[in-house]
Design a protein around this motif. Structure first.
Motif, PDB file in Angstrom:
ATOM      1  N   LEU A 113       0.674  -1.239  -0.035  1.00 48.34           N
ATOM      2  CA  LEU A 113       0.032   0.062   0.150  1.00 48.34           C
ATOM      3  C   LEU A 113       0.833   1.381  -0.219  1.00 48.34           C
ATOM      4  CD1 LEU A 113      -2.931  -1.129   2.273  1.00 48.34           C
ATOM      5  CD2 LEU A 113      -2.827  -1.464  -0.100  1.00 48.34           C
ATOM      6  N   ALA A 114       1.955   1.135   0.587  1.00 51.59           N
ATOM      7  CA  ALA A 114       2.873   2.146   0.681  1.00 51.59           C
ATOM      8  C   ALA A 114       3.576   2.391  -0.995  1.00 51.59           C
ATOM      9  CB  ALA A 114       4.161   1.894   1.666  1.00 51.59           C
ATOM     10  N   TYR A 115       3.783   1.364  -1.788  1.00 58.76           N
ATOM     11  CA  TYR A 115       4.039   1.181  -3.030  1.00 58.76           C
ATOM     12  C   TYR A 115       3.105   2.006  -3.815  1.00 58.76           C
ATOM     13  CZ  TYR A 115       4.160  -0.300  -7.764  1.00 58.76           C
ATOM     14  OH  TYR A 115       4.198  -0.551  -9.211  1.00 58.76           O
ATOM     15  N   LEU A 116       1.850   1.678  -3.645  1.00 54.51           N
ATOM     16  CA  LEU A 116       0.423   2.156  -4.417  1.00 54.51           C
ATOM     17  C   LEU A 116       0.605   3.790  -4.133  1.00 54.51           C
ATOM     18  CD1 LEU A 116      -1.836   1.876  -6.405  1.00 54.51           C
ATOM     19  CD2 LEU A 116      -3.264   1.284  -4.073  1.00 54.51           C
ATOM     20  N   ARG A 117       0.706   4.018  -2.766  1.00 55.90           N
ATOM     21  CA  ARG A 117       0.474   5.470  -2.664  1.00 55.90           C
ATOM     22  C   ARG A 117       1.666   6.261  -3.306  1.00 55.90           C
ATOM     23  NH1 ARG A 117      -0.180   5.000   2.705  1.00 55.90           N
ATOM     24  NH2 ARG A 117       1.930   4.849   3.089  1.00 55.90           N
ATOM     25  N   SER A 118       3.036   5.786  -3.351  1.00 64.25           N
ATOM     26  CA  SER A 118       3.989   6.209  -4.230  1.00 64.25           C
ATOM     27  C   SER A 118       3.969   6.437  -5.563  1.00 64.25           C
ATOM     28  CB  SER A 118       5.221   5.431  -3.792  1.00 64.25           C
ATOM     29  OG  SER A 118       6.363   5.905  -4.618  1.00 64.25           O
TER      30      SER A 118
ATOM     31  N   ARG B 145      -9.912  -2.541   2.000  1.00 60.44           N
ATOM     32  CA  ARG B 145     -10.956  -3.200   2.203  1.00 60.44           C
ATOM     33  C   ARG B 145     -11.693  -3.636   1.031  1.00 60.44           C
ATOM     34  NH1 ARG B 145     -12.512   0.180   7.081  1.00 60.44           N
ATOM     35  NH2 ARG B 145     -11.465  -0.956   8.841  1.00 60.44           N
ATOM     36  N   ARG B 146     -11.711  -2.852  -0.018  1.00 55.85           N
ATOM     37  CA  ARG B 146     -12.372  -3.023  -1.410  1.00 55.85           C
ATOM     38  C   ARG B 146     -11.497  -3.654  -2.387  1.00 55.85           C
ATOM     39  NH1 ARG B 146     -14.824   2.609  -1.479  1.00 55.85           N
ATOM     40  NH2 ARG B 146     -13.325   2.822  -3.193  1.00 55.85           N
ATOM     41  N   VAL B 147     -10.377  -3.626  -2.523  1.00 54.70           N
ATOM     42  CA  VAL B 147      -9.649  -4.070  -3.413  1.00 54.70           C
ATOM     43  C   VAL B 147      -8.570  -5.234  -3.139  1.00 54.70           C
ATOM     44  CG1 VAL B 147      -7.668  -3.278  -5.152  1.00 54.70           C
ATOM     45  CG2 VAL B 147      -9.635  -1.676  -4.421  1.00 54.70           C
ATOM     46  N   ARG B 148      -8.184  -5.231  -1.894  1.00 52.57           N
ATOM     47  CA  ARG B 148      -7.128  -6.339  -1.724  1.00 52.57           C
ATOM     48  C   ARG B 148      -7.345  -7.597  -1.992  1.00 52.57           C
ATOM     49  NH1 ARG B 148      -7.964  -5.510   4.885  1.00 52.57           N
ATOM     50  NH2 ARG B 148     -10.170  -6.514   4.793  1.00 52.57           N
TER      51      ARG B 148
ATOM     52  N   VAL C 167      -6.724  -8.866  -5.945  1.00 58.02           N
ATOM     53  CA  VAL C 167      -5.509  -8.848  -6.673  1.00 58.02           C
ATOM     54  C   VAL C 167      -4.951 -10.304  -6.131  1.00 58.02           C
ATOM     55  CG1 VAL C 167      -3.241  -8.108  -6.570  1.00 58.02           C
ATOM     56  CG2 VAL C 167      -5.171  -6.439  -6.628  1.00 58.02           C
ATOM     57  N   GLY C 168      -4.948 -11.197  -7.142  1.00 61.11           N
ATOM     58  CA  GLY C 168      -4.429 -12.558  -6.747  1.00 61.11           C
ATOM     59  C   GLY C 168      -2.914 -12.486  -6.167  1.00 61.11           C
ATOM     60  N   GLY C 169      -2.764 -13.287  -5.181  1.00 57.55           N
ATOM     61  CA  GLY C 169      -1.454 -13.536  -4.632  1.00 57.55           C
ATOM     62  C   GLY C 169      -0.897 -12.312  -3.924  1.00 57.55           C
ATOM     63  N   LEU C 170      -1.647 -11.335  -3.601  1.00 59.51           N
ATOM     64  CA  LEU C 170      -1.445  -9.958  -2.811  1.00 59.51           C
ATOM     65  C   LEU C 170      -1.335 -10.334  -1.389  1.00 59.51           C
ATOM     66  CD1 LEU C 170      -0.776  -7.039  -2.468  1.00 59.51           C
ATOM     67  CD2 LEU C 170      -3.113  -6.640  -2.424  1.00 59.51           C
ATOM     68  N   ARG C 171      -2.279 -10.995  -1.058  1.00 65.55           N
ATOM     69  CA  ARG C 171      -2.587 -11.139   0.657  1.00 65.55           C
ATOM     70  C   ARG C 171      -1.294 -12.308   1.107  1.00 65.55           C
ATOM     71  NH1 ARG C 171      -5.873 -10.121   4.256  1.00 65.55           N
ATOM     72  NH2 ARG C 171      -7.504  -9.713   2.906  1.00 65.55           N
ATOM     73  N   ALA C 172      -1.203 -13.288   0.160  1.00 61.98           N
ATOM     74  CA  ALA C 172      -0.073 -14.202   0.619  1.00 61.98           C
ATOM     75  C   ALA C 172       1.224 -13.694   0.554  1.00 61.98           C
ATOM     76  CB  ALA C 172      -0.242 -15.496  -0.170  1.00 61.98           C
TER      77      ALA C 172
ATOM     78  N   TYR D 142       3.918  -8.022   5.919  1.00 61.73           N
ATOM     79  CA  TYR D 142       3.018  -6.824   5.973  1.00 61.73           C
ATOM     80  C   TYR D 142       1.563  -7.108   6.191  1.00 61.73           C
ATOM     81  CZ  TYR D 142       7.124  -4.522   3.370  1.00 61.73           C
ATOM     82  OH  TYR D 142       8.271  -4.162   3.030  1.00 61.73           O
ATOM     83  N   SER D 143       1.158  -6.166   6.966  1.00 63.96           N
ATOM     84  CA  SER D 143      -0.457  -6.573   6.954  1.00 63.96           C
ATOM     85  C   SER D 143      -1.217  -5.609   6.160  1.00 63.96           C
ATOM     86  CB  SER D 143      -0.588  -5.886   8.682  1.00 63.96           C
ATOM     87  OG  SER D 143      -2.283  -6.208   8.673  1.00 63.96           O
ATOM     88  N   LEU D 144      -2.153  -6.192   5.756  1.00 68.57           N
ATOM     89  CA  LEU D 144      -3.211  -5.426   4.534  1.00 68.57           C
ATOM     90  C   LEU D 144      -4.468  -5.204   5.479  1.00 68.57           C
ATOM     91  CD1 LEU D 144      -2.925  -7.455   1.485  1.00 68.57           C
ATOM     92  CD2 LEU D 144      -1.641  -5.408   2.093  1.00 68.57           C
ATOM     93  N   SER D 145      -4.524  -5.771   6.859  1.00 69.63           N
ATOM     94  CA  SER D 145      -5.852  -5.225   7.402  1.00 69.63           C
ATOM     95  C   SER D 145      -5.792  -4.057   8.306  1.00 69.63           C
ATOM     96  CB  SER D 145      -5.961  -6.505   8.428  1.00 69.63           C
ATOM     97  OG  SER D 145      -4.960  -6.531   9.270  1.00 69.63           O
ATOM     98  N   SER D 146      -4.676  -3.379   8.413  1.00 68.49           N
ATOM     99  CA  SER D 146      -4.635  -2.034   9.102  1.00 68.49           C
ATOM    100  C   SER D 146      -4.637  -0.971   8.157  1.00 68.49           C
ATOM    101  CB  SER D 146      -3.012  -2.031   9.702  1.00 68.49           C
ATOM    102  OG  SER D 146      -2.845  -0.803  10.237  1.00 68.49           O
TER     103      SER D 146
END
Length: 131
Positions: A8-13, A98-101, A104-109, A116-120
């Motif tokens: 998510l920091a990458y996306l923000r950048s 919440r809506r996008v994660r 994206v296949g493989g993102l969470r794993a 990295y947590s995607l739930s925060s």
């Protein structure tokens, strides 16, 4: 050498560097998909013995390993300069996480494998409500 950032920091950048407004869901999913694809592609180089990856947030701790990988001796001019303060963004929105994660296949794993947590909401990215 591959320095990996929180997705998510990458996306923000990417958003910030493009000068675009907040992305819609499809644009955010595409950007996060690119993060997954870049890491998977880069990891294909592991077999060569010429690949090293580390989390950007761990740079200070990883510097000795990076220098060893490059067959360089630690030099105080280099190691002292590497001691900088990392200031995470304070922009928060749970929209992307919440809506996008899950789109994206493989993102969470992959994110979890890298710690990295995607739930925060800490690393969340604002997303436009306009499709």
């Amino acid at each position: 050498i591959h320095s990996i950032r929180h997705p998510l920091a990458y996306l923000r950048s990417v958003i910030s560097n493009s000068g675009a407004a907040a992305p819609n869901d499809d644009e955010a999913a595409y950007g996060l998909g690119q993060w997954v694809a870049m890491i998977r592609h880069s990891r294909m180089r592991k077999q060569t013995g010429r690949y090293l990856e580390f989390r950007m947030e761990d740079f200070d701790a990883e510097l000795p390993r990076i220098l060893e990988f490059l067959d360089l001796r630690p030099d105080p001019a280099c190691t002292d300069a590497a001691q900088f303060a990392y200031l995470p963004s304070r922009r928060r929105s749970s929209d992307v996480s919440r809506r996008v994660r899950d789109r994206v296949g493989g993102l969470r794993a992959l994110a979890e494998e890298l710690g990295y947590s995607l739930s925060s909401d800490e690393e969340a990215v604002p997303v436009s409500c306009h499709a």
